[in-house]
Design a protein around this motif. Sequence first.
Motif, PDB file in Angstrom:
ATOM      1  N   GLU A 175       0.381  -0.388  -2.405  1.00 17.97           N
ATOM      2  CA  GLU A 175       1.144   0.184  -1.565  1.00 17.97           C
ATOM      3  C   GLU A 175       1.515  -0.817  -0.466  1.00 17.97           C
ATOM      4  OE1 GLU A 175       1.938   3.438  -0.269  1.00 17.97           O
ATOM      5  OE2 GLU A 175       1.606   2.635   1.190  1.00 17.97           O
ATOM      6  N   SER A 176       2.941  -0.743   0.220  1.00 19.65           N
ATOM      7  CA  SER A 176       3.084  -1.445   1.174  1.00 19.65           C
ATOM      8  C   SER A 176       3.372  -0.589   1.954  1.00 19.65           C
ATOM      9  CB  SER A 176       3.615  -2.713   0.760  1.00 19.65           C
ATOM     10  OG  SER A 176       4.936  -2.488   0.457  1.00 19.65           O
ATOM     11  N   SER A 177       3.993   0.871   2.692  1.00 16.71           N
ATOM     12  CA  SER A 177       5.192   1.524   3.425  1.00 16.71           C
ATOM     13  C   SER A 177       4.858   1.066   4.848  1.00 16.71           C
ATOM     14  CB  SER A 177       5.004   3.219   2.694  1.00 16.71           C
ATOM     15  OG  SER A 177       3.009   3.533   2.863  1.00 16.71           O
ATOM     16  N   CYS A 178       3.961   1.003   5.239  1.00 15.40           N
ATOM     17  CA  CYS A 178       3.358   0.942   6.830  1.00 15.40           C
ATOM     18  C   CYS A 178       3.256  -0.048   7.382  1.00 15.40           C
ATOM     19  CB  CYS A 178       2.962   2.427   7.178  1.00 15.40           C
ATOM     20  SG  CYS A 178       3.695   2.507   9.390  1.00 15.40           S
ATOM     21  N   ASP A 179       1.936   0.151   8.011  1.00 12.98           N
ATOM     22  CA  ASP A 179       1.245  -1.302   8.570  1.00 12.98           C
ATOM     23  C   ASP A 179      -0.013  -1.203   7.374  1.00 12.98           C
ATOM     24  OD1 ASP A 179      -0.017   1.618   9.088  1.00 12.98           O
ATOM     25  OD2 ASP A 179      -0.492   0.975  11.121  1.00 12.98           O
TER      26      ASP A 179
ATOM     27  N   LYS B 153       4.198  -8.520   8.542  1.00 12.47           N
ATOM     28  CA  LYS B 153       2.629  -8.690   8.129  1.00 12.47           C
ATOM     29  C   LYS B 153       2.955  -7.971   7.275  1.00 12.47           C
ATOM     30  CE  LYS B 153       0.305 -10.231  12.043  1.00 12.47           C
ATOM     31  NZ  LYS B 153      -0.223 -11.246  11.242  1.00 12.47           N
ATOM     32  N   GLN B 154       2.557  -7.021   6.518  1.00 13.20           N
ATOM     33  CA  GLN B 154       3.560  -7.311   4.945  1.00 13.20           C
ATOM     34  C   GLN B 154       3.696  -8.545   4.177  1.00 13.20           C
ATOM     35  OE1 GLN B 154       2.639  -4.953   3.207  1.00 13.20           O
ATOM     36  NE2 GLN B 154       1.957  -3.086   4.668  1.00 13.20           N
ATOM     37  N   VAL B 155       4.203  -9.303   4.559  1.00  9.88           N
ATOM     38  CA  VAL B 155       4.785 -10.765   4.377  1.00  9.88           C
ATOM     39  C   VAL B 155       2.742 -11.229   4.137  1.00  9.88           C
ATOM     40  CG1 VAL B 155       6.506 -12.598   3.825  1.00  9.88           C
ATOM     41  CG2 VAL B 155       7.557 -10.491   4.649  1.00  9.88           C
ATOM     42  N   GLU B 156       2.708 -11.738   5.230  1.00  7.63           N
ATOM     43  CA  GLU B 156       1.628 -12.252   5.727  1.00  7.63           C
ATOM     44  C   GLU B 156       0.527 -12.504   4.573  1.00  7.63           C
ATOM     45  OE1 GLU B 156       1.214 -12.637   9.715  1.00  7.63           O
ATOM     46  OE2 GLU B 156      -1.198 -13.382   8.955  1.00  7.63           O
ATOM     47  N   PHE B 157       0.516 -10.956   4.423  1.00  7.98           N
ATOM     48  CA  PHE B 157      -0.985 -10.491   3.601  1.00  7.98           C
ATOM     49  C   PHE B 157      -0.709 -10.147   2.721  1.00  7.98           C
ATOM     50  CE2 PHE B 157      -2.278  -7.896   7.530  1.00  7.98           C
ATOM     51  CZ  PHE B 157      -2.971  -8.694   8.192  1.00  7.98           C
ATOM     52  N   ILE B 158      -0.253  -9.867   2.099  1.00  7.01           N
ATOM     53  CA  ILE B 158       0.641  -9.649   0.280  1.00  7.01           C
ATOM     54  C   ILE B 158      -0.124 -10.307  -0.865  1.00  7.01           C
ATOM     55  CG2 ILE B 158       2.992 -10.251  -0.558  1.00  7.01           C
ATOM     56  CD1 ILE B 158       1.914  -7.028  -1.596  1.00  7.01           C
ATOM     57  N   VAL B 159       0.198 -11.853  -0.359  1.00 11.77           N
ATOM     58  CA  VAL B 159      -0.334 -12.603  -1.154  1.00 11.77           C
ATOM     59  C   VAL B 159      -1.578 -12.746  -1.565  1.00 11.77           C
ATOM     60  CG1 VAL B 159      -0.305 -15.159  -2.702  1.00 11.77           C
ATOM     61  CG2 VAL B 159       1.788 -13.880  -2.207  1.00 11.77           C
ATOM     62  N   PRO B 160      -2.317 -13.033  -0.405  1.00 15.52           N
ATOM     63  CA  PRO B 160      -3.987 -13.199   0.323  1.00 15.52           C
ATOM     64  C   PRO B 160      -4.394 -11.999  -1.103  1.00 15.52           C
ATOM     65  CG  PRO B 160      -3.120 -13.563   2.129  1.00 15.52           C
ATOM     66  CD  PRO B 160      -1.823 -13.775   0.921  1.00 15.52           C
ATOM     67  N   VAL B 161      -4.012 -10.444  -0.577  1.00 16.77           N
ATOM     68  CA  VAL B 161      -4.494  -9.181  -0.738  1.00 16.77           C
ATOM     69  C   VAL B 161      -4.381  -8.941  -2.199  1.00 16.77           C
ATOM     70  CG1 VAL B 161      -4.518  -6.663  -0.943  1.00 16.77           C
ATOM     71  CG2 VAL B 161      -4.444  -8.276   1.034  1.00 16.77           C
TER      72      VAL B 161
ATOM     73  N   ILE C 117      11.808   0.966   5.087  1.00 15.06           N
ATOM     74  CA  ILE C 117      11.959  -0.405   4.402  1.00 15.06           C
ATOM     75  C   ILE C 117      11.446  -1.533   4.295  1.00 15.06           C
ATOM     76  CG2 ILE C 117      14.105  -0.865   5.892  1.00 15.06           C
ATOM     77  CD1 ILE C 117      14.363  -0.039   2.174  1.00 15.06           C
ATOM     78  N   GLY C 118      11.209  -2.430   5.736  1.00 13.48           N
ATOM     79  CA  GLY C 118      11.540  -3.828   5.521  1.00 13.48           C
ATOM     80  C   GLY C 118       9.895  -3.895   4.914  1.00 13.48           C
ATOM     81  N   SER C 119       8.598  -3.102   5.067  1.00 12.19           N
ATOM     82  CA  SER C 119       7.465  -2.517   4.827  1.00 12.19           C
ATOM     83  C   SER C 119       7.315  -2.849   3.014  1.00 12.19           C
ATOM     84  CB  SER C 119       6.414  -2.121   5.685  1.00 12.19           C
ATOM     85  OG  SER C 119       5.738  -2.635   6.552  1.00 12.19           O
ATOM     86  N   LEU C 120       8.185  -1.326   2.644  1.00 12.64           N
ATOM     87  CA  LEU C 120       8.356  -1.333   2.150  1.00 12.64           C
ATOM     88  C   LEU C 120       8.895  -2.421   0.402  1.00 12.64           C
ATOM     89  CD1 LEU C 120      10.031   2.431   2.078  1.00 12.64           C
ATOM     90  CD2 LEU C 120       7.950   1.635   0.525  1.00 12.64           C
ATOM     91  N   LEU C 121       9.887  -3.524   1.269  1.00 10.21           N
ATOM     92  CA  LEU C 121       9.989  -3.507   0.319  1.00 10.21           C
ATOM     93  C   LEU C 121       9.371  -5.256   0.454  1.00 10.21           C
ATOM     94  CD1 LEU C 121      13.799  -4.668   2.441  1.00 10.21           C
ATOM     95  CD2 LEU C 121      13.528  -4.054  -0.224  1.00 10.21           C
ATOM     96  N   VAL C 122       8.453  -5.499   0.064  1.00 11.10           N
ATOM     97  CA  VAL C 122       7.398  -6.625   0.615  1.00 11.10           C
ATOM     98  C   VAL C 122       6.393  -5.789  -0.781  1.00 11.10           C
ATOM     99  CG1 VAL C 122       5.262  -7.575   0.801  1.00 11.10           C
ATOM    100  CG2 VAL C 122       7.407  -7.130   2.310  1.00 11.10           C
TER     101      VAL C 122
ATOM    102  N   GLY D  97      -6.549   7.720   4.663  1.00 13.48           N
ATOM    103  CA  GLY D  97      -5.736   6.822   5.252  1.00 13.48           C
ATOM    104  C   GLY D  97      -4.514   5.955   3.866  1.00 13.48           C
ATOM    105  N   ASP D  98      -3.658   5.334   4.031  1.00 14.75           N
ATOM    106  CA  ASP D  98      -2.939   4.774   3.279  1.00 14.75           C
ATOM    107  C   ASP D  98      -4.151   3.577   2.523  1.00 14.75           C
ATOM    108  OD1 ASP D  98      -1.035   6.748   4.079  1.00 14.75           O
ATOM    109  OD2 ASP D  98       0.168   4.860   5.211  1.00 14.75           O
ATOM    110  N   THR D  99      -3.817   3.791   0.601  1.00 16.04           N
ATOM    111  CA  THR D  99      -4.582   2.774   0.163  1.00 16.04           C
ATOM    112  C   THR D  99      -3.874   2.692  -1.012  1.00 16.04           C
ATOM    113  OG1 THR D  99      -6.748   2.289  -1.011  1.00 16.04           O
ATOM    114  CG2 THR D  99      -6.380   4.834   0.286  1.00 16.04           C
ATOM    115  N   ALA D 100      -4.007   1.586  -1.630  1.00 15.57           N
ATOM    116  CA  ALA D 100      -2.755   1.686  -3.132  1.00 15.57           C
ATOM    117  C   ALA D 100      -3.920   3.094  -4.606  1.00 15.57           C
ATOM    118  CB  ALA D 100      -2.561   0.007  -3.671  1.00 15.57           C
ATOM    119  N   ALA D 101      -5.144   2.975  -4.552  1.00 15.99           N
ATOM    120  CA  ALA D 101      -6.053   3.960  -5.149  1.00 15.99           C
ATOM    121  C   ALA D 101      -5.501   5.209  -5.425  1.00 15.99           C
ATOM    122  CB  ALA D 101      -7.340   3.823  -4.447  1.00 15.99           C
TER     123      ALA D 101
END
Length: 334
Positions: free
Chosen positions: A7-11, A50-58, A84-89, A299-303
């Motif tokens: 889930e990466s739709s916003c922050d 920030k999505q780009v920075e976080f996605i691999v470590p997460v 859109i920028g967040s979703l794309l990641v 809140g927003d979660t991938a669960a």
Amino acid sequence: MNILAIESSCDETSCSIVAEGVKEIRTVTSSSADLHLKTGGVVPEVAARKQVEFIVPVLKECLEGFDPLKDIDALAVTVGPGLIGSLLVGVEAAKTLSVMWEKPIIPVNHLVGHIYANFIGTNNLPEFPLVALVVSGGHTDLVYIRDHGDFEYLGGTLDDAVGEAFDKTARLLGLSPYLGGPGLSKLASTSDGGSLRNTFPRPMMQSDDYDFSFSGLKTYVRSLVQKGDHNIQDVAHEFEAACCEVLIEKTKKAVQNKNAKTVLLGGGVAANSQLRAGLLQMGEALGIATHIPQLKYCGDTAAYIASAAYFNRLTKPLGEIKADPGLSIMDIYP
Ligand code: KG4
Ligand code: ZN
């Protein structure tokens, strides 16, 4: 069946492994909320970086100790609505893993995800047919759901979403507008409305539809604040009371007209204690099952993205999976 969801739709950058749509095995989430607190709102460009920075470590932390080839059966990803920028990641990360691991991928609508916050982490699954009230920073929707994947949109806001109205009103009252809802609600809890009690309008409460309008309430608050005759605790209390009463009244009408067995709540504003209490009271009065998500699933979660994917399983060829910031709740399988 184990689903790995992103889930990466916003922050928030969130990854989750969920078994059989209900059992959360592991969730890892990073948020850029601190940065947006400073700017008083989400700056899309900053959120995307920030999505780009976080996605691999997460992803790495979420998958630690698992062998994806054996332990993961499918991927799921939020495809919209969102920034859109967040979703794309998230979408591109999911597509890459899907190719590498040769696993199917299930696209999920973020708002449908909010509904499935009531299916994850519980043995008491909501029964159909049901009415869902989805209240977030970007949407306020009433949806009739006959079964998994069988949705009928009943109505929604014609202007501001209720979360947006909370955030803008928080700013008018001098509170931080970034996720202003919790701050406004805390202030409201210190008052009983005082001399303003029950004086606020209830926009569209009696209209013959399932639509909402919240921007007038915000304007009403602005004029009260400009006059300066009332303390902000009373204003906050009455604003919250008016929003909750309209939401509950319209939901009640939908439940009765549709003869629903169950009512459920989802979205960031589902964390609001007045709304939670009001909906439970309404459900009890009508004698129907009422499901309110655990606070950690508001809140927003991938669960719950994994849960929505499991129950609405519809894999798509990779080429058809796109990020779309403007999806409505009806575009379940974009
Ligand atoms: O679902 P969400 O996390 O993000 C979107 O998908 O939009 O919802 C965020 C919204 C914000 O407008 C925030 O102020 C509101 O939910 N919110 C609340 C409360 N907690 C979060 N509004 C009212 N009362 C709360 N306790
Ligand atoms: Zn959300």
